[in-house]
Design an enzyme around this catalytic site. Structure first.
Site, PDB file in Angstrom:
ATOM      1  N   HIS A  63      41.695  40.129  32.726  1.00 25.06           N
ATOM      2  CA  HIS A  63      41.011  39.494  31.591  1.00 25.06           C
ATOM      3  C   HIS A  63      39.715  40.200  31.208  1.00 25.06           C
ATOM      4  O   HIS A  63      39.423  40.370  30.023  1.00 25.06           O
ATOM      5  CB  HIS A  63      40.694  38.018  31.899  1.00 25.06           C
ATOM      6  CG  HIS A  63      41.904  37.181  32.106  1.00 25.06           C
ATOM      7  ND1 HIS A  63      42.438  36.951  33.351  1.00 25.06           N
ATOM      8  CD2 HIS A  63      42.702  36.534  31.224  1.00 25.06           C
ATOM      9  CE1 HIS A  63      43.504  36.183  33.235  1.00 25.06           C
ATOM     10  NE2 HIS A  63      43.703  35.920  31.954  1.00 25.06           N
ATOM     11  N   GLU A 113      37.151  36.616  38.161  1.00 25.52           N
ATOM     12  CA  GLU A 113      37.348  38.065  38.200  1.00 25.52           C
ATOM     13  C   GLU A 113      36.054  38.784  38.578  1.00 25.52           C
ATOM     14  O   GLU A 113      36.085  39.772  39.324  1.00 25.52           O
ATOM     15  CB  GLU A 113      37.935  38.550  36.870  1.00 25.52           C
ATOM     16  CG  GLU A 113      39.349  37.997  36.681  1.00 25.52           C
ATOM     17  CD  GLU A 113      40.168  38.638  35.570  1.00 25.52           C
ATOM     18  OE1 GLU A 113      41.360  38.325  35.478  1.00 25.52           O
ATOM     19  OE2 GLU A 113      39.628  39.465  34.794  1.00 25.52           O
TER      20      GLU A 113
END
Ligand code: URA
Length: 263
Positions: free
Chosen positions: A13, A85
């Site tokens: 992402h 992330e």
């Protein structure tokens, strides 16, 4: 089990890798991708790392120490994806900077609000911990923000945010497309105000709960761009400009305190 990423792996992402962040342990998280470059340049010499969806990242050097500036987009789901992330890249400390609506008469336009906790009016934080679990800021990061605001003699307030998934119904705004606020939210602004909460925004509760669940540290400083005790309107751009100048100054001094203290 902690899941770190490989050095060269570009995360799906956010579109950047562990290697690109050069060992950074601090990240600054604005919501708006358009604010990332401005913030990074204020922190120190900076370069663009990547842009994917709502996640734009720059790496700035503060006295030689890498600090990542990475946008989260709006609302809890985007924050949680970014946080997951960034954690895999080795980031341990997260400072949200953004805008907010005041719900107290004494919290004025362009004032700063440093949130020590948040009402969990979001959905994403429930995916990390049950609703009984508090959304609380890191003491160390918050202390640095407070010390910085105080040293700079800027108008600031420390208190609880109401983090809502929606800008209109959840924040009891009647100037929406239909003008209707569901019964569950009618009267809630006044209730949060009486309980002493300071502000509405859309990211802090998710950030605090998810960071805590992952063993990470998080704090939040926002500039006031709407005064809800006076109306529903967003203030003109000069208010945002003043508020953002203030949160940038606080952020920079707070980071210097945290990074210098660590070395
Ligand atoms: N952000 C929000 O979520 N609400 C406001 O009123 C202002 C900024």
């Amino acid at each position: 089990m902690i899941k770190s990423s490989e050095n060269d792996e570009i995360l799906y992402h956010i579109g950047i890798s562990r290697k690109m962040v050069e060992g950074a342990e601090y990240a600054v998280l604005p919501g708006d991708p358009g604010r990332v470059r401005f913030l990074a340049d204020k922190i120190g010499p900076a370069r663009h790392l990547g842009t994917h969806r709502e996640y734009t990242s720059y790496l700035a050097k503060l006295q030689g120490t890498p600090v990542l500036v990475s946008s989260t987009g709006m609302g809890g789901p985007s924050v949680s994806i970014g946080l997951e992330e960034l954690a895999r890249l080795g980031i341990k400390n997260f400072i949200r900077v953004g805008t907010t609506g005041s719900i107290q008469d004494n919290v004025e336009l362009a004032d700063l609000v440093i949130n020590k906790g948040a009402v969990r009016l979001d959905g994403a934080s429930r995916h990390y911990a049950p609703l009984e679990f508090p959304a609380v800021a890191s003491f160390g990061l918050t202390r640095a923000l407070i010390d910085a605001a105080s040293e700079l003699s800027l108008p600031y307030h420390v208190g609880i945010s109401v983090s809502s998934d929606t800008f209109w119904p959840g924040q009891e705004r009647y100037d929406s497309f239909t003008g209707y606020v569901p019964r569950a939210f009618q009267g809630t602004l006044e209730e949060w105000r009486i309980l002493g909460a300071l502000n509405y925004e859309m990211e802090t509760a998710t950030l605090f709960v998810a960071a805590q669940a992952m063993g990470l540290s998080a704090a939040s400083v926002c500039g006031v761009i709407a005064k809800r005790t006076a109306g529903e309107k967003i203030a003109p751009p000069d208010v945002y400009k003043l508020a953002s100048e203030r949160f940038v100054d606080v952020l920079k001094l707070a980071l210097a305190k945290l990074i210098i203290k660590k070395e």
